[in-house]
Design a protein around this motif. Structure first.
Motif, short mmCIF file in Angstrom:
data_model
loop_
_atom_site.label_atom_id
_atom_site.label_comp_id
_atom_site.label_asym_id
_atom_site.label_seq_id
_atom_site.Cartn_x
_atom_site.Cartn_y
_atom_site.Cartn_z
N VAL A 137 -17.95 5.03 -8.34
CA VAL A 137 -17.68 6.15 -9.25
C VAL A 137 -18.85 7.12 -9.26
CG1 VAL A 137 -17.33 6.77 -11.67
CG2 VAL A 137 -16.06 4.86 -10.68
N ASP A 138 -20.08 6.58 -9.27
CA ASP A 138 -21.27 7.44 -9.25
C ASP A 138 -21.31 8.32 -8.01
OD1 ASP A 138 -22.09 6.37 -11.64
OD2 ASP A 138 -23.46 4.90 -10.75
N GLU A 139 -20.73 7.82 -6.92
CA GLU A 139 -20.68 8.59 -5.68
C GLU A 139 -19.52 9.58 -5.65
OE1 GLU A 139 -20.41 5.63 -2.69
OE2 GLU A 139 -22.40 4.78 -3.09
N GLY A 140 -18.71 9.60 -6.73
CA GLY A 140 -17.58 10.52 -6.79
C GLY A 140 -16.30 9.97 -6.21
N PHE A 141 -16.23 8.65 -6.04
CA PHE A 141 -15.03 8.05 -5.46
C PHE A 141 -13.85 8.21 -6.41
CE2 PHE A 141 -12.20 4.52 -4.34
CZ PHE A 141 -12.11 4.69 -2.97
N ASP A 142 -12.71 8.64 -5.89
CA ASP A 142 -11.50 8.89 -6.68
C ASP A 142 -10.56 7.69 -6.57
OD1 ASP A 142 -9.17 9.77 -7.87
OD2 ASP A 142 -9.28 11.79 -7.02
N PHE A 143 -10.57 6.83 -7.58
CA PHE A 143 -9.74 5.63 -7.53
C PHE A 143 -8.26 5.97 -7.66
CE2 PHE A 143 -13.76 3.53 -8.34
CZ PHE A 143 -13.64 2.39 -7.57
N ASN A 144 -7.92 7.03 -8.39
CA ASN A 144 -6.52 7.43 -8.50
C ASN A 144 -5.96 7.81 -7.13
OD1 ASN A 144 -5.98 7.08 -11.22
ND2 ASN A 144 -6.95 9.01 -11.77
N ALA A 145 -6.74 8.61 -6.39
CA ALA A 145 -6.30 9.01 -5.06
C ALA A 145 -6.18 7.79 -4.15
CB ALA A 145 -7.28 10.02 -4.46
N CYS A 146 -7.10 6.84 -4.28
CA CYS A 146 -7.06 5.65 -3.43
C CYS A 146 -5.81 4.82 -3.73
CB CYS A 146 -8.32 4.81 -3.66
SG CYS A 146 -8.40 3.31 -2.67
N ILE A 147 -5.50 4.63 -5.02
CA ILE A 147 -4.37 3.79 -5.39
C ILE A 147 -3.04 4.44 -5.02
CG2 ILE A 147 -3.13 2.79 -7.35
CD1 ILE A 147 -5.88 2.30 -8.66
N TYR A 148 -2.92 5.74 -5.31
CA TYR A 148 -1.63 6.40 -5.10
C TYR A 148 -1.47 7.00 -3.71
CZ TYR A 148 -1.07 5.83 -10.11
OH TYR A 148 -0.95 5.29 -11.36
N ASP A 149 -2.58 7.32 -3.04
CA ASP A 149 -2.48 7.94 -1.72
C ASP A 149 -3.25 7.15 -0.66
OD1 ASP A 149 -1.53 9.88 0.03
OD2 ASP A 149 -3.22 11.23 -0.27
N GLY A 150 -3.70 5.95 -1.02
CA GLY A 150 -4.37 5.10 -0.04
C GLY A 150 -3.40 4.60 1.00
N ILE A 151 -3.90 4.29 2.16
CA ILE A 151 -3.06 3.89 3.29
C ILE A 151 -2.80 2.39 3.22
CG2 ILE A 151 -2.83 3.94 5.80
CD1 ILE A 151 -5.19 6.03 5.70
N SER A 152 -1.54 1.98 3.28
CA SER A 152 -1.20 0.57 3.26
C SER A 152 -1.19 0.03 4.70
CB SER A 152 0.16 0.35 2.60
OG SER A 152 1.16 1.03 3.31
N TYR A 153 -0.94 -1.26 4.85
CA TYR A 153 -1.00 -1.87 6.17
C TYR A 153 -0.35 -3.24 6.14
CZ TYR A 153 -4.85 -4.01 3.71
OH TYR A 153 -5.60 -4.65 2.74
N LEU A 154 -0.01 -3.74 7.31
CA LEU A 154 0.42 -5.12 7.48
C LEU A 154 -0.31 -5.69 8.69
CD1 LEU A 154 4.32 -5.08 7.04
CD2 LEU A 154 2.63 -5.90 5.41
N SER A 155 -0.64 -6.96 8.63
CA SER A 155 -1.23 -7.62 9.78
C SER A 155 -0.16 -7.84 10.84
CB SER A 155 -1.86 -8.96 9.38
OG SER A 155 -0.84 -9.89 9.05
N ARG A 156 -0.56 -8.26 12.02
CA ARG A 156 0.41 -8.53 13.09
C ARG A 156 1.39 -9.61 12.67
NH1 ARG A 156 -3.45 -8.60 18.53
NH2 ARG A 156 -3.91 -6.36 18.57
N GLU A 157 0.87 -10.65 12.04
CA GLU A 157 1.73 -11.74 11.61
C GLU A 157 2.69 -11.28 10.52
OE1 GLU A 157 0.48 -15.32 9.07
OE2 GLU A 157 0.53 -16.14 11.10
N GLN A 158 2.19 -10.49 9.57
CA GLN A 158 3.03 -9.97 8.50
C GLN A 158 4.10 -9.02 9.04
OE1 GLN A 158 -0.04 -8.28 6.10
NE2 GLN A 158 -0.50 -10.19 5.03
N GLU A 159 3.76 -8.27 10.07
CA GLU A 159 4.75 -7.36 10.68
C GLU A 159 5.90 -8.15 11.27
OE1 GLU A 159 5.21 -4.37 14.48
OE2 GLU A 159 3.21 -4.75 13.70
N ASP A 160 5.59 -9.23 11.97
CA ASP A 160 6.65 -10.05 12.56
C ASP A 160 7.57 -10.60 11.47
OD1 ASP A 160 5.64 -9.59 15.07
OD2 ASP A 160 4.46 -11.43 15.14
N LEU A 161 6.97 -11.07 10.37
CA LEU A 161 7.77 -11.59 9.26
C LEU A 161 8.60 -10.48 8.62
CD1 LEU A 161 5.14 -13.94 7.56
CD2 LEU A 161 7.13 -14.64 8.90
#
Length: 612
Positions: A137-161
């Protein structure tokens, strides 16, 4: 005098440049465009630097990887931290090194795991440390932007499932007829499928049926089980095992000129189905296969999310540069590949298939300053600037979205430090092919070192005790002691041990691991086993008995390894040892009796994504 002036000038110039550096900040909204730019930069780079920012790090002294840890113990600690804390920032920086100049292209990806595909898995939860979040936060990090516009992902194993769960079709490959004789059940299945496919194909090829009434055509489709895939006829073959899938593909190989098979998994798991598409010509078949390939790529992108970056870097086969390889890649592995293996050998072997060459700056740094206090990047840069004349000019390419942003700036410093170390080690790459080959050969011995501290023998089980002492001791000659009086210093504990028993009449040293636990280092082999035997037998007398009566206990290095493997990370090391002995009732190392133990933590420290 001139050398000192130049070194200071180099340091000041570096600091001034750092203030001008900026990093492209990438969210879900600009991920696609940034990915294309990153792909071009990775293609033209010599190396790719990575830097991660997590929601916390091990807080207790003994939870962190230290000189006391063998590779296996260090991996267990890193694995525990990776499974506990979440990566929110993942900075990637392709860079080129030419003599004393570095051209860097930094991107800082903001990540946040979420179930965007509605597959009900995995269920993410992670621990946060308030100090880490406050510093962001001291560095100006925007947690709202991270939570709502952060990039999601799946691992290779999770993708297969996920593909199985969503019932995503996969293009089937024709199989040659098996040389072995089919069973009676297989033969019946093969003939039934062959007959059905022939009748279905003939119904479209028979010119006498083309002018039938719509009702008759509908009845024929119903009887034959014919459907449509877009504008093309299709038919679904129900199967109940992988064996029947293979048999169906064997039959379809006989009609490969105009049929295209798709394998469709049942939602959730279990049964399969094979959908067969009928094309009108060779050109139509090629067009359909291209359409299916494009569709598969689009679906894969939707599943992968940020893992597209990992796959891009892996496919490029460029050397990776990290400041703390073991910690970084134990975080990367479960997020994007699969759950972390239980042992370090399997982890490293699997990781090498994805990232064949990784350089750890800590090991390059220790080649130059084995006793230097260079625990972080700024300290390491300052150390080198004060002792060597190795100027490095860093040029950061302007990237859209980077203006005035400092998040992920350490990834540029990693590039700078790596180039400076290469220069000092006389292995900096040049533009010519011969120089590049020389550089690769020189750096090769520093690649893929995951040990926490350098050692001449990669399989060596010795450990280092003090930062400013190069001596190493075999872990078998180390004994952990706890249960001594609070506030006792190393000097006081060693004084009480001396003369308490003849085992302490030989040369030994004592060091505190934390405020509750110490280690005794025996420089004569065999004495550690003697001490453990005495402590375990109960046949103790004299001054040593006084210490034992006050609560002194002992354990060998294998017990410490057991705590790390099982994840028994109590706040204090003494508590972890006590918990182990109370629940396991002896000093034995019977690994076949291991169980899964639950570590209880405050619910206030957990974030459940389902509640967001």
């Amino acid at each position: 005098m001139s050398g000192v002036f130049l070194r200071r000038l180099c340091t000041n110039t570096s600091g001034a440049s750092a203030r001008k550096w900026s990093v492209a900040q990438v969210f879900k909204s600009n991920f696609a465009d940034s990915l294309e730019g990153l792909r071009a930069h990775v293609s033209g780079s010599d190396y790719v630097a990575v830097w991660l920012r997590r929601t916390g790090s091990p807080s207790a002294a003994w939870h962190r990887v230290s000189r006391l840890d063998t590779l296996e113990a260090a991996y267990s600690k890193a694995k525990h931290a990776a499974e506990k804390f979440q990566v929110l920032q993942f900075a990637v920086c392709p860079f080129e090194v030419r003599a004393s100049k570095v051209v860097a292209h930094p991107y800082n990806f903001h990540l946040f795991p979420r179930d965007e595909l509605d597959i009900k898995r995995p269920s993410y939860s992670f621990t946060c440390q308030s100090s880490h979040l406050a510093s962001m936060v001291d560095e100006g990090f925007d947690f709202n932007a991270c939570i709502y516009d952060g990039i999601s992902y799946l691992s290779r194993e999770q993708e297969d499932l996920a593909k199985v769960w969503k019932g995503i079709p996969v293009r089937g490959k024709y199989l040659e007829k098996s040389s072995s004789s089919p069973s009676v059940a297989d033969a019946v299945f093969l003939e039934r499928i062959r007959s059905r496919i022939k009748q279905w194909k003939n119904s479209f090829e028979d010119s006498s049926t083309r002018n039938d009434e719509p009702l008759i055509k509908s009845m024929r489709k119903l009887i034959l089980g014919s459907e449509e895939y877009g504008s093309r006829p299709s038919i679904t073959i129900d199967v109940c095992s992988q064996r029947q899938v293979q048999l169906a593909l064997e039959v379809l190989a006989q009609f490969s000129e105009d049929l295209v098979p798709l394998i469709i998994p049942a939602k959730g798991a279990g049964a399969w189905a094979v959908r067969v598409l009928l094309t009108s010509s060779k050109e139509d078949k090629n067009l359909l296969e291209q359409e299916l390939q494009n569709l598969e790529q689009e679906q894969t992108k939707a599943f992968r999310g940020f893992r597209e970056v990992i796959e891009l870097i892996s496919a490029a086969q460029k050397p990776i540069v990290s400041h703390n390889t073991l910690n970084d890649f134990t975080s990367i592995y479960p997020m994007f590949l699969a759950p972390l293996p239980s042992n370090v050998d399997e982890f490293i072997c699997s990781l090498l298939s994805v990232f064949p060459q990784v350089f750890d700056l800590n090991h390059l740094m220790k080649e130059i300053a084995p006793l230097g206090k260079t625990t972080n990047i700024p300290t390491a840069l300052s150390f080198l600037n004060n002792r060597f004349f190795a100027p490095v000019d860093v040029e950061v390419s302007p990237v859209a979205g980077s203006e005035g942003k400092i998040h992920g700036l350490n990834v540029v410093r990693i590039c700078q430090l790596f180039a400076k170390l290469c220069s000092i080690l006389r292995s900096a790459p040049e533009s010519s092919q011969s120089d590049s080959s020389h550089q690769a050969g020189t750096l090769e011995r520093f690649a893929n070192i995951y040990r926490p501290w350098p050692s001449a023998d990669p399989l060596d089980e010795s450990i280092s005790i003090w930062r400013n002492d190069t001596r190493r001791v075999n872990c078998k000659d180390v004994v952990f002691l706890w249960g001594f009086k609070k506030g006792m210093s190393t000097k006081m504990l060693k004084s009480r041990l001396q003369g308490s028993h003849k085992v302490f009449s030989e040369n030994f040293d004592v060091r505190l691991v934390d405020k509750t636990c110490a280690i005794v280092i025996f420089w004569q082999p065999g004495l550690s086993e003697t001490l453990l035997s005495i402590m375990n037998s109960g046949d103790i007398s004299g001054p040593l008995w006084d210490l034992v009566s006050e609560g002194l206990k002992a354990a060998g290095y294998e017990t410490y390894m057991k705590l790390c493997r099982l994840g028994l990370f109590e706040a204090d090391l003494a508590d972890a040892f006590d918990y182990n002995f109370v629940n396991h009732d002896d000093y034995s190392e019977d690994h076949s009796m291991r169980k899964n133990y639950e570590i209880h933590s405050s619910s206030e420290s957990m974030i459940y994504l389902e509640d967001l």
